[in-house]
Design a protein around this motif. Structure first.
Motif, PDB file in Angstrom:
ATOM      1  N   ARG A 128       0.810  -1.222   0.000  1.00 18.14           N
ATOM      2  CA  ARG A 128       0.000   0.000   0.000  1.00 18.14           C
ATOM      3  C   ARG A 128       0.844   1.274   0.000  1.00 18.14           C
ATOM      4  NH1 ARG A 128      -3.265   1.074   4.362  1.00 18.14           N
ATOM      5  NH2 ARG A 128      -1.799   0.060   5.783  1.00 18.14           N
ATOM      6  N   PHE A 129       1.995   1.231   0.623  1.00 16.76           N
ATOM      7  CA  PHE A 129       2.844   2.410   0.749  1.00 16.76           C
ATOM      8  C   PHE A 129       4.093   2.237  -0.103  1.00 16.76           C
ATOM      9  CE2 PHE A 129       1.436   3.353   5.435  1.00 16.76           C
ATOM     10  CZ  PHE A 129       0.120   3.436   5.001  1.00 16.76           C
ATOM     11  N   THR A 130       4.609   3.365  -0.580  1.00 17.14           N
ATOM     12  CA  THR A 130       5.854   3.363  -1.353  1.00 17.14           C
ATOM     13  C   THR A 130       6.763   4.480  -0.849  1.00 17.14           C
ATOM     14  OG1 THR A 130       4.700   2.540  -3.322  1.00 17.14           O
ATOM     15  CG2 THR A 130       6.887   3.504  -3.643  1.00 17.14           C
ATOM     16  N   ILE A 131       7.980   4.112  -0.512  1.00 15.47           N
ATOM     17  CA  ILE A 131       8.957   5.115  -0.084  1.00 15.47           C
ATOM     18  C   ILE A 131       9.904   5.397  -1.238  1.00 15.47           C
ATOM     19  CG2 ILE A 131      10.579   3.409   0.868  1.00 15.47           C
ATOM     20  CD1 ILE A 131      11.179   5.453   3.112  1.00 15.47           C
ATOM     21  N   SER A 132      10.280   6.660  -1.373  1.00 13.57           N
ATOM     22  CA  SER A 132      11.215   7.034  -2.424  1.00 13.57           C
ATOM     23  C   SER A 132      12.055   8.206  -1.933  1.00 13.57           C
ATOM     24  CB  SER A 132      10.475   7.403  -3.713  1.00 13.57           C
ATOM     25  OG  SER A 132       9.610   8.505  -3.486  1.00 13.57           O
ATOM     26  N   ILE A 133      13.139   8.459  -2.641  1.00 11.97           N
ATOM     27  CA  ILE A 133      14.059   9.515  -2.228  1.00 11.97           C
ATOM     28  C   ILE A 133      14.508  10.317  -3.435  1.00 11.97           C
ATOM     29  CG2 ILE A 133      16.103   8.044  -2.366  1.00 11.97           C
ATOM     30  CD1 ILE A 133      17.075   9.431   0.238  1.00 11.97           C
ATOM     31  N   ASN A 134      14.593  11.607  -3.265  1.00 11.73           N
ATOM     32  CA  ASN A 134      15.120  12.499  -4.295  1.00 11.73           C
ATOM     33  C   ASN A 134      16.358  13.157  -3.708  1.00 11.73           C
ATOM     34  OD1 ASN A 134      15.705  14.744  -5.946  1.00 11.73           O
ATOM     35  ND2 ASN A 134      13.590  14.801  -6.679  1.00 11.73           N
ATOM     36  N   ASN A 135      17.509  12.637  -4.094  1.00 14.93           N
ATOM     37  CA  ASN A 135      18.752  13.138  -3.528  1.00 14.93           C
ATOM     38  C   ASN A 135      19.011  14.599  -3.914  1.00 14.93           C
ATOM     39  OD1 ASN A 135      19.334   9.992  -4.303  1.00 14.93           O
ATOM     40  ND2 ASN A 135      20.063  10.540  -2.290  1.00 14.93           N
ATOM     41  N   ALA A 136      18.618  14.963  -5.110  1.00 11.70           N
ATOM     42  CA  ALA A 136      18.847  16.337  -5.562  1.00 11.70           C
ATOM     43  C   ALA A 136      18.087  17.338  -4.695  1.00 11.70           C
ATOM     44  CB  ALA A 136      18.448  16.491  -7.018  1.00 11.70           C
ATOM     45  N   LYS A 137      16.930  16.916  -4.184  1.00 10.96           N
ATOM     46  CA  LYS A 137      16.115  17.800  -3.352  1.00 10.96           C
ATOM     47  C   LYS A 137      16.266  17.507  -1.867  1.00 10.96           C
ATOM     48  CE  LYS A 137      12.532  18.611  -6.825  1.00 10.96           C
ATOM     49  NZ  LYS A 137      11.074  18.557  -7.111  1.00 10.96           N
ATOM     50  N   ASN A 138      17.111  16.519  -1.535  1.00 18.04           N
ATOM     51  CA  ASN A 138      17.271  16.120  -0.132  1.00 18.04           C
ATOM     52  C   ASN A 138      15.918  15.826   0.518  1.00 18.04           C
ATOM     53  OD1 ASN A 138      20.007  16.360  -0.303  1.00 18.04           O
ATOM     54  ND2 ASN A 138      20.190  18.163   0.996  1.00 18.04           N
ATOM     55  N   THR A 139      15.089  15.108  -0.198  1.00 16.39           N
ATOM     56  CA  THR A 139      13.735  14.864   0.275  1.00 16.39           C
ATOM     57  C   THR A 139      13.371  13.385   0.116  1.00 16.39           C
ATOM     58  OG1 THR A 139      13.049  17.110  -0.316  1.00 16.39           O
ATOM     59  CG2 THR A 139      11.302  15.484   0.011  1.00 16.39           C
ATOM     60  N   VAL A 140      12.732  12.840   1.128  1.00 15.76           N
ATOM     61  CA  VAL A 140      12.215  11.486   1.060  1.00 15.76           C
ATOM     62  C   VAL A 140      10.693  11.571   1.115  1.00 15.76           C
ATOM     63  CG1 VAL A 140      12.343  11.132   3.555  1.00 15.76           C
ATOM     64  CG2 VAL A 140      12.338   9.167   2.040  1.00 15.76           C
ATOM     65  N   TYR A 141      10.050  10.683   0.378  1.00 18.29           N
ATOM     66  CA  TYR A 141       8.595  10.698   0.262  1.00 18.29           C
ATOM     67  C   TYR A 141       8.016   9.373   0.752  1.00 18.29           C
ATOM     68  CZ  TYR A 141       9.790  14.483  -2.949  1.00 18.29           C
ATOM     69  OH  TYR A 141      10.305  15.623  -3.512  1.00 18.29           O
ATOM     70  N   LEU A 142       6.787   9.438   1.213  1.00 16.75           N
ATOM     71  CA  LEU A 142       6.037   8.238   1.533  1.00 16.75           C
ATOM     72  C   LEU A 142       4.668   8.373   0.883  1.00 16.75           C
ATOM     73  CD1 LEU A 142       6.068   5.539   3.106  1.00 16.75           C
ATOM     74  CD2 LEU A 142       4.869   6.750   4.951  1.00 16.75           C
ATOM     75  N   GLN A 143       4.461   7.635  -0.194  1.00 17.24           N
ATOM     76  CA  GLN A 143       3.173   7.609  -0.866  1.00 17.24           C
ATOM     77  C   GLN A 143       2.316   6.555  -0.196  1.00 17.24           C
ATOM     78  OE1 GLN A 143       1.890   9.531  -3.461  1.00 17.24           O
ATOM     79  NE2 GLN A 143      -0.021   8.453  -2.985  1.00 17.24           N
ATOM     80  N   MET A 144       1.178   6.972   0.328  1.00 17.78           N
ATOM     81  CA  MET A 144       0.302   6.064   1.054  1.00 17.78           C
ATOM     82  C   MET A 144      -1.018   5.948   0.322  1.00 17.78           C
ATOM     83  SD  MET A 144       1.079   7.216   4.986  1.00 17.78           S
ATOM     84  CE  MET A 144       0.256   8.790   4.834  1.00 17.78           C
ATOM     85  N   ASN A 145      -1.331   4.752  -0.109  1.00 15.04           N
ATOM     86  CA  ASN A 145      -2.576   4.473  -0.828  1.00 15.04           C
ATOM     87  C   ASN A 145      -3.443   3.517  -0.020  1.00 15.04           C
ATOM     88  OD1 ASN A 145      -1.596   6.021  -3.010  1.00 15.04           O
ATOM     89  ND2 ASN A 145      -0.621   4.217  -3.918  1.00 15.04           N
ATOM     90  N   SER A 146      -4.698   3.455  -0.384  1.00 17.56           N
ATOM     91  CA  SER A 146      -5.650   2.543   0.267  1.00 17.56           C
ATOM     92  C   SER A 146      -5.596   2.689   1.780  1.00 17.56           C
ATOM     93  CB  SER A 146      -5.351   1.087  -0.139  1.00 17.56           C
ATOM     94  OG  SER A 146      -5.405   0.926  -1.531  1.00 17.56           O
ATOM     95  N   LEU A 147      -5.642   3.905   2.228  1.00 15.77           N
ATOM     96  CA  LEU A 147      -5.503   4.168   3.656  1.00 15.77           C
ATOM     97  C   LEU A 147      -6.670   3.611   4.445  1.00 15.77           C
ATOM     98  CD1 LEU A 147      -4.027   7.731   3.399  1.00 15.77           C
ATOM     99  CD2 LEU A 147      -2.980   5.827   4.618  1.00 15.77           C
ATOM    100  N   LYS A 148      -6.355   3.171   5.662  1.00 14.10           N
ATOM    101  CA  LYS A 148      -7.326   2.570   6.562  1.00 14.10           C
ATOM    102  C   LYS A 148      -7.373   3.389   7.857  1.00 14.10           C
ATOM    103  CE  LYS A 148      -5.826  -1.986   4.932  1.00 14.10           C
ATOM    104  NZ  LYS A 148      -5.261  -3.289   5.344  1.00 14.10           N
ATOM    105  N   PRO A 149      -8.463   3.315   8.587  1.00 12.41           N
ATOM    106  CA  PRO A 149      -8.524   4.031   9.872  1.00 12.41           C
ATOM    107  C   PRO A 149      -7.373   3.658  10.803  1.00 12.41           C
ATOM    108  CG  PRO A 149     -10.716   3.332   9.234  1.00 12.41           C
ATOM    109  CD  PRO A 149      -9.762   2.725   8.240  1.00 12.41           C
ATOM    110  N   GLU A 150      -6.905   2.428  10.743  1.00 12.11           N
ATOM    111  CA  GLU A 150      -5.795   2.018  11.610  1.00 12.11           C
ATOM    112  C   GLU A 150      -4.454   2.622  11.200  1.00 12.11           C
ATOM    113  OE1 GLU A 150      -8.041   0.060  10.072  1.00 12.11           O
ATOM    114  OE2 GLU A 150      -7.129  -1.841   9.419  1.00 12.11           O
ATOM    115  N   ASP A 151      -4.414   3.319  10.084  1.00 10.69           N
ATOM    116  CA  ASP A 151      -3.204   4.049   9.698  1.00 10.69           C
ATOM    117  C   ASP A 151      -3.116   5.398  10.403  1.00 10.69           C
ATOM    118  OD1 ASP A 151      -3.716   2.825   6.379  1.00 10.69           O
ATOM    119  OD2 ASP A 151      -2.228   2.120   7.829  1.00 10.69           O
TER     120      ASP A 151
END
Length: 122
Positions: A65-88
Motif C-alpha cells: 500500500r505504501f511506497t517510499i522514495s528519495i530524491n537526492n537532488a532535493k534532499n527529500t524522502v517521500y512516503l506515498q500512502m494508498n488505500s488508507l485505513k482508519p488504523e493508519d
C-alpha cells in the motif's frame, strides 16, 4: 534537520503523500526511514530507503500500500500512502540514519523530524 509535511485528514481508501525535507547535511551515505506512532501505542517502523534509493524496506502494515522514495537532488524522502485505513491514523515521523544496521530499529536512527499527523476517517 528534518521537516515532515503532507499529513492531514483523509477518508478510508484515500491517498496521501508525506514529504520529509532534510537541511544542513547531504544525503550521501545516509538511510532514511518513516515511523508512526498511534495514540497509546509504541512507535512502529513503516518504511525505509537507502541513500541511493536502490534498497527499500517496509513494515508489514505498509507492504503493498505504501511506497517510499528519495530524491537526492532535493534532499527529500517521500512516503506515498494508498488505500488508507482508519488504523493508519498516527503521527508519522521521518528519521535519518548515518550507519549500517537494521532500518527497522528506531534506536539506530540519529535524527528525527517533528512528525506530521495523518487521520483516516471511516
Amino acid at each position: 534537520q528534518l521537516q515532515a509535511s503532507g499529513g492531514g485528514l483523509v477518508q478510508a481508501g484515500g491517498s496521501l503523500r508525506l514529504s520529509c525535507a532534510a537541511s544542513g547535511r547531504t544525503f550521501s551515505s545516509y538511510g532514511m526511514g518513516w515511523f508512526r506512532q498511534a495514540s497509546g501505542k509504541e512507535r512502529e517502523f513503516v518504511a525505509g530507503v537507502s541513500w541511493s534509493g536502490v534498497s527499500t524496506y517496509y513494515g508489514d502494515s505498509a507492504k503493498g500500500r505504501f511506497t517510499i522514495s528519495i530524491n537526492n537532488a532535493k534532499n527529500t524522502v517521500y512516503l506515498q500512502m494508498n488505500s488508507l485505513k482508519p488504523e493508519d491514523t498516527a503521527v508519522y515521523y521521518c528519521a535519518v540514519k548515518f550507519g549500517s544496521g537494521s532500518y527497522f530499529d528506531p534506536k539506530l536512527y540519529n535524527d528525527w523530524g517533528q512528525g506530521t499527523l495523518v487521520t483516516v476517517s471511516s
